[in-house]
Design a protein around this motif. Structure first.
Motif, PDB file in Angstrom:
ATOM      1  N   ASN A 155      46.691  38.585  36.701  1.00  6.69           N
ATOM      2  CA  ASN A 155      47.667  37.737  37.369  1.00  6.69           C
ATOM      3  C   ASN A 155      48.044  38.303  38.733  1.00  6.69           C
ATOM      4  O   ASN A 155      48.007  39.522  38.945  1.00  6.69           O
ATOM      5  CB  ASN A 155      48.935  37.604  36.526  1.00  6.69           C
ATOM      6  CG  ASN A 155      48.737  36.723  35.312  1.00  6.69           C
ATOM      7  OD1 ASN A 155      47.931  35.788  35.331  1.00  6.69           O
ATOM      8  ND2 ASN A 155      49.466  37.004  34.252  1.00  6.69           N
ATOM      9  N   ALA A 156      48.408  37.420  39.632  1.00  7.54           N
ATOM     10  CA  ALA A 156      48.988  37.867  40.891  1.00  7.54           C
ATOM     11  C   ALA A 156      50.315  38.561  40.593  1.00  7.54           C
ATOM     12  O   ALA A 156      51.001  38.230  39.620  1.00  7.54           O
ATOM     13  CB  ALA A 156      49.205  36.675  41.823  1.00  7.54           C
ATOM     14  N   SER A 157      50.671  39.538  41.400  1.00  9.86           N
ATOM     15  CA  SER A 157      51.896  40.302  41.156  1.00  9.86           C
ATOM     16  C   SER A 157      52.519  40.709  42.484  1.00  9.86           C
ATOM     17  O   SER A 157      51.924  40.535  43.554  1.00  9.86           O
ATOM     18  CB  SER A 157      51.595  41.541  40.309  1.00  9.86           C
ATOM     19  OG  SER A 157      50.660  42.383  40.976  1.00  9.86           O
ATOM     20  N   LEU A 158      53.722  41.252  42.398  1.00 14.28           N
ATOM     21  CA  LEU A 158      54.419  41.756  43.583  1.00 14.28           C
ATOM     22  C   LEU A 158      54.427  43.281  43.539  1.00 14.28           C
ATOM     23  O   LEU A 158      54.712  43.878  42.494  1.00 14.28           O
ATOM     24  CB  LEU A 158      55.853  41.236  43.629  1.00 14.28           C
ATOM     25  CG  LEU A 158      56.020  39.716  43.772  1.00 14.28           C
ATOM     26  CD1 LEU A 158      57.495  39.342  43.640  1.00 14.28           C
ATOM     27  CD2 LEU A 158      55.467  39.223  45.095  1.00 14.28           C
TER      28      LEU A 158
ATOM     29  N   VAL B 116      50.198  40.886  45.519  1.00 14.59           N
ATOM     30  CA  VAL B 116      48.875  41.438  45.196  1.00 14.59           C
ATOM     31  C   VAL B 116      48.080  40.310  44.549  1.00 14.59           C
ATOM     32  O   VAL B 116      48.477  39.781  43.513  1.00 14.59           O
ATOM     33  CB  VAL B 116      48.979  42.633  44.227  1.00 14.59           C
ATOM     34  CG1 VAL B 116      47.592  43.163  43.891  1.00 14.59           C
ATOM     35  CG2 VAL B 116      49.851  43.723  44.821  1.00 14.59           C
ATOM     36  N   LYS B 117      47.005  39.910  45.179  1.00 14.96           N
ATOM     37  CA  LYS B 117      46.245  38.752  44.723  1.00 14.96           C
ATOM     38  C   LYS B 117      45.729  38.928  43.301  1.00 14.96           C
ATOM     39  O   LYS B 117      45.320  40.025  42.907  1.00 14.96           O
ATOM     40  CB  LYS B 117      45.075  38.483  45.664  1.00 14.96           C
ATOM     41  CG  LYS B 117      45.485  38.023  47.052  1.00 14.96           C
ATOM     42  CD  LYS B 117      44.267  37.708  47.917  1.00 14.96           C
ATOM     43  CE  LYS B 117      44.689  37.193  49.286  1.00 14.96           C
ATOM     44  NZ  LYS B 117      43.508  36.887  50.145  1.00 14.96           N
ATOM     45  N   GLY B 118      45.733  37.830  42.553  1.00 14.32           N
ATOM     46  CA  GLY B 118      45.163  37.849  41.214  1.00 14.32           C
ATOM     47  C   GLY B 118      43.644  37.812  41.257  1.00 14.32           C
ATOM     48  O   GLY B 118      43.039  37.500  42.287  1.00 14.32           O
ATOM     49  N   LYS B 119      43.036  38.158  40.129  1.00 19.19           N
ATOM     50  CA  LYS B 119      41.576  38.154  40.029  1.00 19.19           C
ATOM     51  C   LYS B 119      41.151  37.382  38.783  1.00 19.19           C
ATOM     52  O   LYS B 119      41.752  37.555  37.720  1.00 19.19           O
ATOM     53  CB  LYS B 119      41.036  39.587  39.952  1.00 19.19           C
ATOM     54  CG  LYS B 119      41.288  40.420  41.190  1.00 19.19           C
ATOM     55  CD  LYS B 119      40.714  41.821  41.012  1.00 19.19           C
ATOM     56  CE  LYS B 119      40.975  42.679  42.245  1.00 19.19           C
ATOM     57  NZ  LYS B 119      40.431  44.057  42.070  1.00 19.19           N
ATOM     58  N   PRO B 120      40.113  36.552  38.902  1.00 18.16           N
ATOM     59  CA  PRO B 120      39.636  35.839  37.709  1.00 18.16           C
ATOM     60  C   PRO B 120      38.915  36.771  36.763  1.00 18.16           C
ATOM     61  O   PRO B 120      38.378  37.810  37.171  1.00 18.16           O
ATOM     62  CB  PRO B 120      38.675  34.787  38.294  1.00 18.16           C
ATOM     63  CG  PRO B 120      38.200  35.398  39.575  1.00 18.16           C
ATOM     64  CD  PRO B 120      39.358  36.204  40.112  1.00 18.16           C
TER      65      PRO B 120
ATOM     66  N   VAL C  47      48.869  33.086  36.536  1.00 18.08           N
ATOM     67  CA  VAL C  47      49.765  33.226  37.693  1.00 18.08           C
ATOM     68  C   VAL C  47      48.916  33.536  38.922  1.00 18.08           C
ATOM     69  O   VAL C  47      48.405  34.647  39.071  1.00 18.08           O
ATOM     70  CB  VAL C  47      50.798  34.347  37.469  1.00 18.08           C
ATOM     71  CG1 VAL C  47      51.750  34.448  38.655  1.00 18.08           C
ATOM     72  CG2 VAL C  47      51.566  34.124  36.176  1.00 18.08           C
ATOM     73  N   ASP C  48      48.746  32.526  39.786  1.00 21.12           N
ATOM     74  CA  ASP C  48      47.995  32.760  41.013  1.00 21.12           C
ATOM     75  C   ASP C  48      48.952  33.008  42.170  1.00 21.12           C
ATOM     76  O   ASP C  48      50.177  33.006  42.017  1.00 21.12           O
ATOM     77  CB  ASP C  48      47.048  31.590  41.304  1.00 21.12           C
ATOM     78  CG  ASP C  48      47.776  30.257  41.465  1.00 21.12           C
ATOM     79  OD1 ASP C  48      49.006  30.264  41.705  1.00 21.12           O
ATOM     80  OD2 ASP C  48      47.123  29.211  41.350  1.00 21.12           O
ATOM     81  N   ASN C  49      48.389  33.231  43.343  1.00 20.63           N
ATOM     82  CA  ASN C  49      49.206  33.587  44.500  1.00 20.63           C
ATOM     83  C   ASN C  49      50.220  32.493  44.857  1.00 20.63           C
ATOM     84  O   ASN C  49      51.374  32.777  45.182  1.00 20.63           O
ATOM     85  CB  ASN C  49      48.307  33.854  45.712  1.00 20.63           C
ATOM     86  CG  ASN C  49      47.267  34.918  45.433  1.00 20.63           C
ATOM     87  OD1 ASN C  49      47.373  35.650  44.447  1.00 20.63           O
ATOM     88  ND2 ASN C  49      46.267  35.010  46.281  1.00 20.63           N
ATOM     89  N   ALA C  50      49.757  31.244  44.784  1.00 19.51           N
ATOM     90  CA  ALA C  50      50.633  30.127  45.167  1.00 19.51           C
ATOM     91  C   ALA C  50      51.818  29.998  44.222  1.00 19.51           C
ATOM     92  O   ALA C  50      52.956  29.783  44.656  1.00 19.51           O
ATOM     93  CB  ALA C  50      49.823  28.830  45.188  1.00 19.51           C
ATOM     94  N   LEU C  51      51.570  30.116  42.916  1.00 16.52           N
ATOM     95  CA  LEU C  51      52.665  30.014  41.938  1.00 16.52           C
ATOM     96  C   LEU C  51      53.653  31.157  42.119  1.00 16.52           C
ATOM     97  O   LEU C  51      54.876  30.950  42.101  1.00 16.52           O
ATOM     98  CB  LEU C  51      52.105  30.022  40.520  1.00 16.52           C
ATOM     99  CG  LEU C  51      53.152  30.032  39.397  1.00 16.52           C
ATOM    100  CD1 LEU C  51      54.016  28.774  39.457  1.00 16.52           C
ATOM    101  CD2 LEU C  51      52.494  30.170  38.029  1.00 16.52           C
ATOM    102  N   LEU C  52      53.134  32.364  42.304  1.00 16.29           N
ATOM    103  CA  LEU C  52      54.016  33.517  42.469  1.00 16.29           C
ATOM    104  C   LEU C  52      54.885  33.368  43.715  1.00 16.29           C
ATOM    105  O   LEU C  52      56.082  33.689  43.700  1.00 16.29           O
ATOM    106  CB  LEU C  52      53.189  34.802  42.549  1.00 16.29           C
ATOM    107  CG  LEU C  52      53.981  36.107  42.545  1.00 16.29           C
ATOM    108  CD1 LEU C  52      54.796  36.243  41.265  1.00 16.29           C
ATOM    109  CD2 LEU C  52      53.049  37.301  42.710  1.00 16.29           C
TER     110      LEU C  52
END
Length: 287
Positions: free
Chosen positions: A71-74, A81-85, A121-126
């Motif tokens: 998941n994307a995180s702070l 911090v970008k998420g990764k598939p 949780v991707d970057n846009a949602l976060l």
């Protein structure tokens, strides 16, 4: 009768799949014709596929290929911090390719197909759900107690950046996991049946209690919470949430219309939990 009984037994004995080539650098797995043919029903001259063995094969392949999405995180500075598939086997495509190969005269190898698993949780949602602070709470601890401070830091990191979607529940024990030596937890003071003692993971209840006070909001439903049998110094009376792996848990449910983000940190004797969501967050009052 003996032959019939033998066929029946073979149908329920799983085979250990043989892999011709496994490239562990990119998880590329190739199956050749001989390997594919071993998944035919016994004594049927290769006319039918043993579906149970094929399912077993796909389960094994998934274990070899699977990678968790991230998941994307702070980070500590609030930067995303970008998420990764992640990656898993594409069962639908594999089924088609496997059957095509099984019934063809081709000697070509079958490369096991993979597909991406996108993070929840991707970057846009976060970016959206960190916009509005709904609540926060601070507690304090003695940083000179190194073992307890260490345990608090581990549990804090476990709940940090966790996102609870609408209608979902958050279980402290489930998210943090069992507090063991193997996970880095140390012996520190705990309250057991009203008495002060030492055990692995001492200090964890300060994290769950701080979290409880932060999520005590109109859009959060407290499902499960227990008070200590003895007053604790870090929160007012009746405002604690005791937890233990084989006992009490702290559980809450998000009844907002938007996901909520848990931000938690502990440093220099200070434990802080803040709850965030989007600007248009609302809760269902039932009216």
């Amino acid at each position: 009768m003996k032959v019939t009984a033998l066929i029946f037994l073979l149908l329920f004995i799983p085979m250990n799949p043989i892999f011709a080539e496994v490239d562990f650098n990119d998880n590329k797995i190739m199956l050749d014709k001989l390997e594919i043919k071993q998944y035919s029903l016994p004594y049927m001259d290769g006319l039918f596929i043993d579906e149970k063995k094929l399912t077993f094969l796909m389960d094994i392949l998934k274990e070899k290929i699977y990678k968790n999405p991230q998941n994307a995180s702070l980070d500590k500075n609030g930067e995303i911090v970008k998420g990764k598939p992640g990656v898993t086997i594409d069962r639908d495509k594999f089924n088609v390719l496997f059957r095509k190969m099984f019934y063809s005269n081709s000697d070509m190898k079958l490369e096991v197909p993979k597909k991406l698993i996108y993070p929840r949780v991707d970057n846009a949602l976060l970016e959206e759900i960190r916009a509005k602070e709904l609540g926060s709470y601070v507690t304090y601890f003695k940083k000179s107690n190194l073992e307890r401070s260490h345990n608090i830091a581990l549990a804090t990191e476990a709940i940090n950046n966790y996102v609870v979607f609408p209608g979902e529940t958050f279980s402290f024990n489930e998210i943090v996991g069992e507090r063991t030596k193997e996970k880095g937890y140390k012996r520190a003071p705990v309250i057991v049946k009203g008495e002060l003692a030492e055990d692995i993971g001492g200090g964890i209840c300060q994290v769950s209690s701080t979290l409880f006070n932060a999520v005590d909001l109109k859009g959060i439903q407290i499902i499960e919470r227990y008070e200590h049998s003895k007053r604790v110094p870090y929160v007012p009376p009746g405002r604690d949430a005791t937890v233990s792996w084989w006992g009490p848990d702290f559980v809450f449910k998000n009844i907002y219309n938007q996901p909520v983000l848990v931000r938690a940190k502990s440093d220099h004797g200070k434990m802080l939990v803040s709850i965030y969501s989007s600007e248009d967050v609302e809760y269902f009052s039932g009216e």
